[in-house]
Design an enzyme around this catalytic site. Structure first.
Site, mmCIF file in Angstrom:
data_model
loop_
_atom_site.group_PDB
_atom_site.id
_atom_site.type_symbol
_atom_site.label_atom_id
_atom_site.label_comp_id
_atom_site.label_asym_id
_atom_site.label_seq_id
_atom_site.Cartn_x
_atom_site.Cartn_y
_atom_site.Cartn_z
ATOM 1 C CG ASP A 44 51.166 -10.549 -31.599
ATOM 2 O OD1 ASP A 44 52.339 -10.961 -31.716
ATOM 3 O OD2 ASP A 44 50.847 -9.620 -30.816
ATOM 4 C CB SER A 45 54.872 -12.493 -35.749
ATOM 5 O OG SER A 45 54.657 -13.873 -35.537
ATOM 6 C CE LYS A 113 54.712 -15.143 -27.557
ATOM 7 N NZ LYS A 113 54.592 -13.679 -27.601
ATOM 8 C CD GLU A 115 54.054 -8.663 -26.963
ATOM 9 O OE1 GLU A 115 54.159 -7.428 -26.768
ATOM 10 O OE2 GLU A 115 54.084 -9.177 -28.087
ATOM 11 C CD GLU A 182 60.832 -10.289 -29.866
ATOM 12 O OE1 GLU A 182 59.751 -10.713 -29.401
ATOM 13 O OE2 GLU A 182 60.935 -9.785 -31.004
HETATM 14 O O1 KIV Z 1 54.478 -13.014 -32.409
HETATM 15 C C1 KIV Z 1 55.528 -13.688 -32.415
HETATM 16 O O2 KIV Z 1 55.866 -14.377 -33.394
HETATM 17 C C2 KIV Z 1 56.361 -13.659 -31.218
HETATM 18 C C3 KIV Z 1 57.737 -14.250 -31.329
HETATM 19 C C4 KIV Z 1 58.600 -13.354 -32.116
HETATM 20 C C5 KIV Z 1 58.301 -14.581 -30.009
HETATM 21 O O3 KIV Z 1 55.954 -13.160 -30.222
#
Ligand code: KIV
Length: 281
Positions: A44-45, A113, A115, A182
């Site tokens: 989600d980056s 994924k 968090e 992280e």
């Molecule tokens: O969203 C992302 O790119 C991430 C990574 C930084 C692990 O969660």
């Protein structure tokens, strides 16, 4: 050979390190596939590096699906992991399962994924029970940026270190097949990696993790002045792109691009006809 959960577990067992990287589109995914990297994280980056938001919070499930489906079309053997965006799993186990299902069904990706530790173990368990594989994410979890008061190293101090280790055990017990650590102090990350049977994937967590993940714009130096300590620039693609764009602009302005070799030489019409056309109008 397709990278699967078994690949991840086998690599950990053999002491081979896993390489994961972000990608958000078809072209980049094809390049990652060609490199042999084990997994793509459609993070989600993308809200920050592709959409220009200041953090990941505004990213929607639709944004993720749009980018994830493009990535999946570019790969064969690389595992594709989809980030679950903010508020797509936190409120209820039901939402978590439905939204994880949408991410998999509508993109063709292999895993999701999410968090968090103890607070989301019910969600992890329910998603895994429905047949979807889950990568967990502990330490600096960017969706909690406001709760943390900024993007800061996590797990500092004895209580926090213990909590992080316990969270790691909890996500493993809930069924996660791997866990991103992280911005965790390297010695603590190495200890967690030794204690868990599932692989740890570090970002800003030192070399003692079972694998690493980076945002590709950061490692290719495409993110301007943004360079956290844990990022290494493996190439200077940002500068190369600016130089190429400038060169293109200059050649267009000077009329040197396109050159004859950049044009289709064969015309449907004869030179005589074109001369006639020129004279007529
Ligand atoms: O969203 C992302 O790119 C991430 C990574 C930084 C692990 O969660």
């Amino acid at each position: 050979m397709k990278n699967t959960v078994s690949t991840f577990l086998d690599m950990k067992a053999k002491g081979q390190r896993i390489a994961e990287i972000t990608a958000y589109d078809y072209t980049t995914a094809k390049l990652v596939e060609a490199s042999g990297i084990n997994a793509i994280l459609v993070g989600d980056s993308l809200g920050m590096v592709m959409m220009g938001y200041k953090d990941t919070l505004p990213v929607t499930l639709e944004d993720m699906i749009h980018h994830g489906a493009s990535v999946v079309r570019g790969v064969q053997d690389t595992m594709v992991i989809m980030d679950m965006p903010f508020m797509s799993y936190q409120q209820s186990v039901y939402d978590a399962v439905v939204n994880a299902g949408r991410l998999i069904k509508e993109t063709g990706a292999n895993a999701v994924k999410l968090e968090g530790g103890a607070a989301v173990t019910e969600q992890i368990k329910a998603i895994v029970d429905s047949g979807i594989i889950v990568q967990a994410h502990l330490g600096l979890t960017p969706q909690s940026v406001n709760a943390f008061g900024g993007f800061k190293v996590q797990g500092k101090g004895e209580d926090n270190a213990r909590r992080l280790l316990e969270d790691a055990f909890k996500v493993q017990e809930a069924g996660a097949f791997s866990v991103v650590l992280e911005c965790v102090p390297p010695k603590l990350a190495a200890l967690i990696s030794r204690k868990l049977t599932i692989p740890t994937i570090g970002i800003g967590a030192g070399a003692g993790c079972d694998g690493q993940v980076l945002v590709y714009q950061d490692m290719l130096n495409m993110s301007g002045d943004f360079k956290p300590k844990f990022v290494k620039h493996f190439a200077n693609i940002g500068d190369e792109m600016i130089a190429a764009f400038k060169e293109y602009k200059n050649e267009v302005a000077e009329g040197t691009f396109p050159a004859p070799e950049n044009s289709f030489v064969k015309s449907d019409c004869s030179d005589e006809f074109l001369e006639k056309l020129d004279a007529e109008y």
